[in-house]
Design a protein around this motif. Structure first.
Motif, PDB file in Angstrom:
ATOM      1  N   SER A   1     -64.420 -17.046 -54.103  1.00 60.95           N
ATOM      2  CA  SER A   1     -65.481 -16.605 -55.005  1.00 60.95           C
ATOM      3  C   SER A   1     -65.134 -15.326 -55.752  1.00 60.95           C
ATOM      4  CB  SER A   1     -66.779 -16.424 -54.219  1.00 60.95           C
ATOM      5  OG  SER A   1     -66.597 -15.473 -53.186  1.00 60.95           O
ATOM      6  N   ALA A   2     -63.931 -14.824 -55.583  1.00 60.36           N
ATOM      7  CA  ALA A   2     -63.523 -13.653 -56.375  1.00 60.36           C
ATOM      8  C   ALA A   2     -63.399 -14.069 -57.831  1.00 60.36           C
ATOM      9  CB  ALA A   2     -62.179 -13.123 -55.878  1.00 60.36           C
ATOM     10  N   ASN A   3     -63.727 -13.177 -58.709  1.00 61.26           N
ATOM     11  CA  ASN A   3     -63.501 -13.464 -60.119  1.00 61.26           C
ATOM     12  C   ASN A   3     -62.007 -13.351 -60.395  1.00 61.26           C
ATOM     13  OD1 ASN A   3     -66.222 -13.742 -60.552  1.00 61.26           O
ATOM     14  ND2 ASN A   3     -66.495 -11.599 -61.074  1.00 61.26           N
ATOM     15  N   ASN A   4     -61.520 -14.229 -61.212  1.00 58.82           N
ATOM     16  CA  ASN A   4     -60.123 -14.221 -61.678  1.00 58.82           C
ATOM     17  C   ASN A   4     -59.088 -14.059 -60.559  1.00 58.82           C
ATOM     18  OD1 ASN A   4     -60.749 -11.440 -61.307  1.00 58.82           O
ATOM     19  ND2 ASN A   4     -59.502 -10.800 -63.029  1.00 58.82           N
ATOM     20  N   GLU A   5     -59.046 -15.030 -59.657  1.00 57.41           N
ATOM     21  CA  GLU A   5     -58.046 -15.000 -58.585  1.00 57.41           C
ATOM     22  C   GLU A   5     -56.626 -14.920 -59.130  1.00 57.41           C
ATOM     23  OE1 GLU A   5     -60.313 -17.550 -58.711  1.00 57.41           O
ATOM     24  OE2 GLU A   5     -61.423 -17.524 -56.846  1.00 57.41           O
ATOM     25  N   LEU A   6     -56.430 -15.536 -60.294  1.00 52.24           N
ATOM     26  CA  LEU A   6     -55.098 -15.556 -60.911  1.00 52.24           C
ATOM     27  C   LEU A   6     -54.891 -14.314 -61.767  1.00 52.24           C
ATOM     28  CD1 LEU A   6     -55.012 -19.254 -62.164  1.00 52.24           C
ATOM     29  CD2 LEU A   6     -54.410 -18.364 -59.913  1.00 52.24           C
ATOM     30  N   LYS A   7     -53.744 -13.720 -61.646  1.00 54.00           N
ATOM     31  CA  LYS A   7     -53.406 -12.560 -62.480  1.00 54.00           C
ATOM     32  C   LYS A   7     -53.315 -12.955 -63.951  1.00 54.00           C
ATOM     33  CE  LYS A   7     -51.659  -8.327 -63.093  1.00 54.00           C
ATOM     34  NZ  LYS A   7     -52.298  -7.088 -62.776  1.00 54.00           N
ATOM     35  N   GLU A   8     -52.686 -14.132 -64.196  1.00 55.39           N
ATOM     36  CA  GLU A   8     -52.519 -14.639 -65.556  1.00 55.39           C
ATOM     37  C   GLU A   8     -52.770 -16.142 -65.558  1.00 55.39           C
ATOM     38  OE1 GLU A   8     -48.797 -13.417 -67.340  1.00 55.39           O
ATOM     39  OE2 GLU A   8     -48.771 -11.622 -66.079  1.00 55.39           O
TER      40      GLU A   8
ATOM     41  N   ASN B   1     -50.286 -13.811 -58.193  1.00 57.61           N
ATOM     42  CA  ASN B   1     -49.510 -13.183 -59.260  1.00 57.61           C
ATOM     43  C   ASN B   1     -48.026 -13.518 -59.088  1.00 57.61           C
ATOM     44  OD1 ASN B   1     -48.407 -11.232 -57.325  1.00 57.61           O
ATOM     45  ND2 ASN B   1     -50.461 -10.329 -57.373  1.00 57.61           N
ATOM     46  N   ASP B   2     -47.201 -12.968 -59.944  1.00 59.09           N
ATOM     47  CA  ASP B   2     -45.760 -13.256 -59.897  1.00 59.09           C
ATOM     48  C   ASP B   2     -45.143 -12.898 -58.544  1.00 59.09           C
ATOM     49  OD1 ASP B   2     -45.699 -14.243 -62.492  1.00 59.09           O
ATOM     50  OD2 ASP B   2     -45.155 -12.304 -63.369  1.00 59.09           O
ATOM     51  N   ASP B   3     -45.662 -11.880 -57.904  1.00 59.69           N
ATOM     52  CA  ASP B   3     -45.108 -11.449 -56.614  1.00 59.69           C
ATOM     53  C   ASP B   3     -45.555 -12.333 -55.457  1.00 59.69           C
ATOM     54  OD1 ASP B   3     -43.785  -9.286 -57.804  1.00 59.69           O
ATOM     55  OD2 ASP B   3     -45.547  -8.004 -57.602  1.00 59.69           O
ATOM     56  N   SER B   4     -46.782 -12.857 -55.516  1.00 59.51           N
ATOM     57  CA  SER B   4     -47.332 -13.592 -54.368  1.00 59.51           C
ATOM     58  C   SER B   4     -47.209 -15.107 -54.474  1.00 59.51           C
ATOM     59  CB  SER B   4     -48.806 -13.228 -54.175  1.00 59.51           C
ATOM     60  OG  SER B   4     -49.575 -13.689 -55.273  1.00 59.51           O
ATOM     61  N   ILE B   5     -47.179 -15.636 -55.661  1.00 55.71           N
ATOM     62  CA  ILE B   5     -47.347 -17.076 -55.860  1.00 55.71           C
ATOM     63  C   ILE B   5     -46.233 -17.916 -55.238  1.00 55.71           C
ATOM     64  CG2 ILE B   5     -46.215 -17.316 -58.119  1.00 55.71           C
ATOM     65  CD1 ILE B   5     -48.783 -18.996 -58.884  1.00 55.71           C
ATOM     66  N   HIS B   6     -45.017 -17.433 -55.237  1.00 52.36           N
ATOM     67  CA  HIS B   6     -43.908 -18.245 -54.739  1.00 52.36           C
ATOM     68  C   HIS B   6     -43.829 -18.271 -53.219  1.00 52.36           C
ATOM     69  CE1 HIS B   6     -42.631 -19.045 -58.760  1.00 52.36           C
ATOM     70  NE2 HIS B   6     -42.707 -17.748 -59.040  1.00 52.36           N
ATOM     71  N   SER B   7     -44.534 -17.382 -52.560  1.00 52.90           N
ATOM     72  CA  SER B   7     -44.523 -17.384 -51.093  1.00 52.90           C
ATOM     73  C   SER B   7     -45.690 -18.156 -50.497  1.00 52.90           C
ATOM     74  CB  SER B   7     -44.532 -15.949 -50.564  1.00 52.90           C
ATOM     75  OG  SER B   7     -45.734 -15.301 -50.925  1.00 52.90           O
ATOM     76  N   LEU B   8     -46.567 -18.709 -51.332  1.00 54.48           N
ATOM     77  CA  LEU B   8     -47.734 -19.431 -50.826  1.00 54.48           C
ATOM     78  C   LEU B   8     -47.316 -20.736 -50.150  1.00 54.48           C
ATOM     79  CD1 LEU B   8     -50.196 -19.003 -53.831  1.00 54.48           C
ATOM     80  CD2 LEU B   8     -50.179 -17.738 -51.675  1.00 54.48           C
ATOM     81  N   LYS B   9     -47.844 -20.956 -48.967  1.00 48.62           N
ATOM     82  CA  LYS B   9     -47.628 -22.205 -48.227  1.00 48.62           C
ATOM     83  C   LYS B   9     -49.000 -22.754 -47.871  1.00 48.62           C
ATOM     84  CE  LYS B   9     -43.160 -20.898 -46.548  1.00 48.62           C
ATOM     85  NZ  LYS B   9     -42.633 -19.655 -46.231  1.00 48.62           N
ATOM     86  N   ILE B  10     -49.712 -23.186 -48.901  1.00 46.47           N
ATOM     87  CA  ILE B  10     -51.097 -23.614 -48.772  1.00 46.47           C
ATOM     88  C   ILE B  10     -51.320 -24.877 -49.584  1.00 46.47           C
ATOM     89  CG2 ILE B  10     -51.997 -21.289 -48.347  1.00 46.47           C
ATOM     90  CD1 ILE B  10     -52.658 -21.094 -51.325  1.00 46.47           C
ATOM     91  N   LYS B  11     -52.492 -25.499 -49.399  1.00 46.11           N
ATOM     92  CA  LYS B  11     -52.836 -26.696 -50.151  1.00 46.11           C
ATOM     93  C   LYS B  11     -53.806 -26.406 -51.286  1.00 46.11           C
ATOM     94  CE  LYS B  11     -51.975 -29.842 -46.353  1.00 46.11           C
ATOM     95  NZ  LYS B  11     -52.470 -30.939 -45.558  1.00 46.11           N
ATOM     96  N   ALA B  12     -54.524 -25.271 -51.194  1.00 46.79           N
ATOM     97  CA  ALA B  12     -55.526 -24.971 -52.215  1.00 46.79           C
ATOM     98  C   ALA B  12     -55.765 -23.472 -52.316  1.00 46.79           C
ATOM     99  CB  ALA B  12     -56.839 -25.672 -51.884  1.00 46.79           C
TER     100      ALA B  12
END
Length: 86
Positions: free
Chosen positions: A25-32, A10-21
């Protein structure tokens, strides 16, 4: 790999991600839906839950409608192509 909880990207978590992928299996990992574009712009592969889970569904369908291992293997091999297209 988010499991069982949706909307964790989401808007709060996405900019701190330091990952490649992002794959899970959770439904709708993305908030939007726009968060898929943000991941792409950051060079992070996003594997939607419906692709990640599709191998299991292919196997279940095979068990329900008659075993055909060659068909199952062919269909599961196409998951990679589907993911890359998405």
């Amino acid at each position: 790999m988010p499991f069982a909880v949706g909307g964790v990207i989401n808007d709060d978590s996405i900019h701190s991600l330091k990952i490649k992928a992002v794959t899970g299996s959770a439904n709708n990992e993305l908030k939007e839906a726009v968060h898929a574009d943000v991941l792409n712009n950051k060079g992070i592969l996003y594997a939607p839950d419906y692709i990640v889970n599709s191998g299991g569904m292919i196997q279940v369908a095979d068990e329900l409608y008659g075993t055909n291992q060659e068909k199952v293997l062919a269909q599961t091999k196409s998951i990679y192509d589907s993911l890359m297209e998405i």
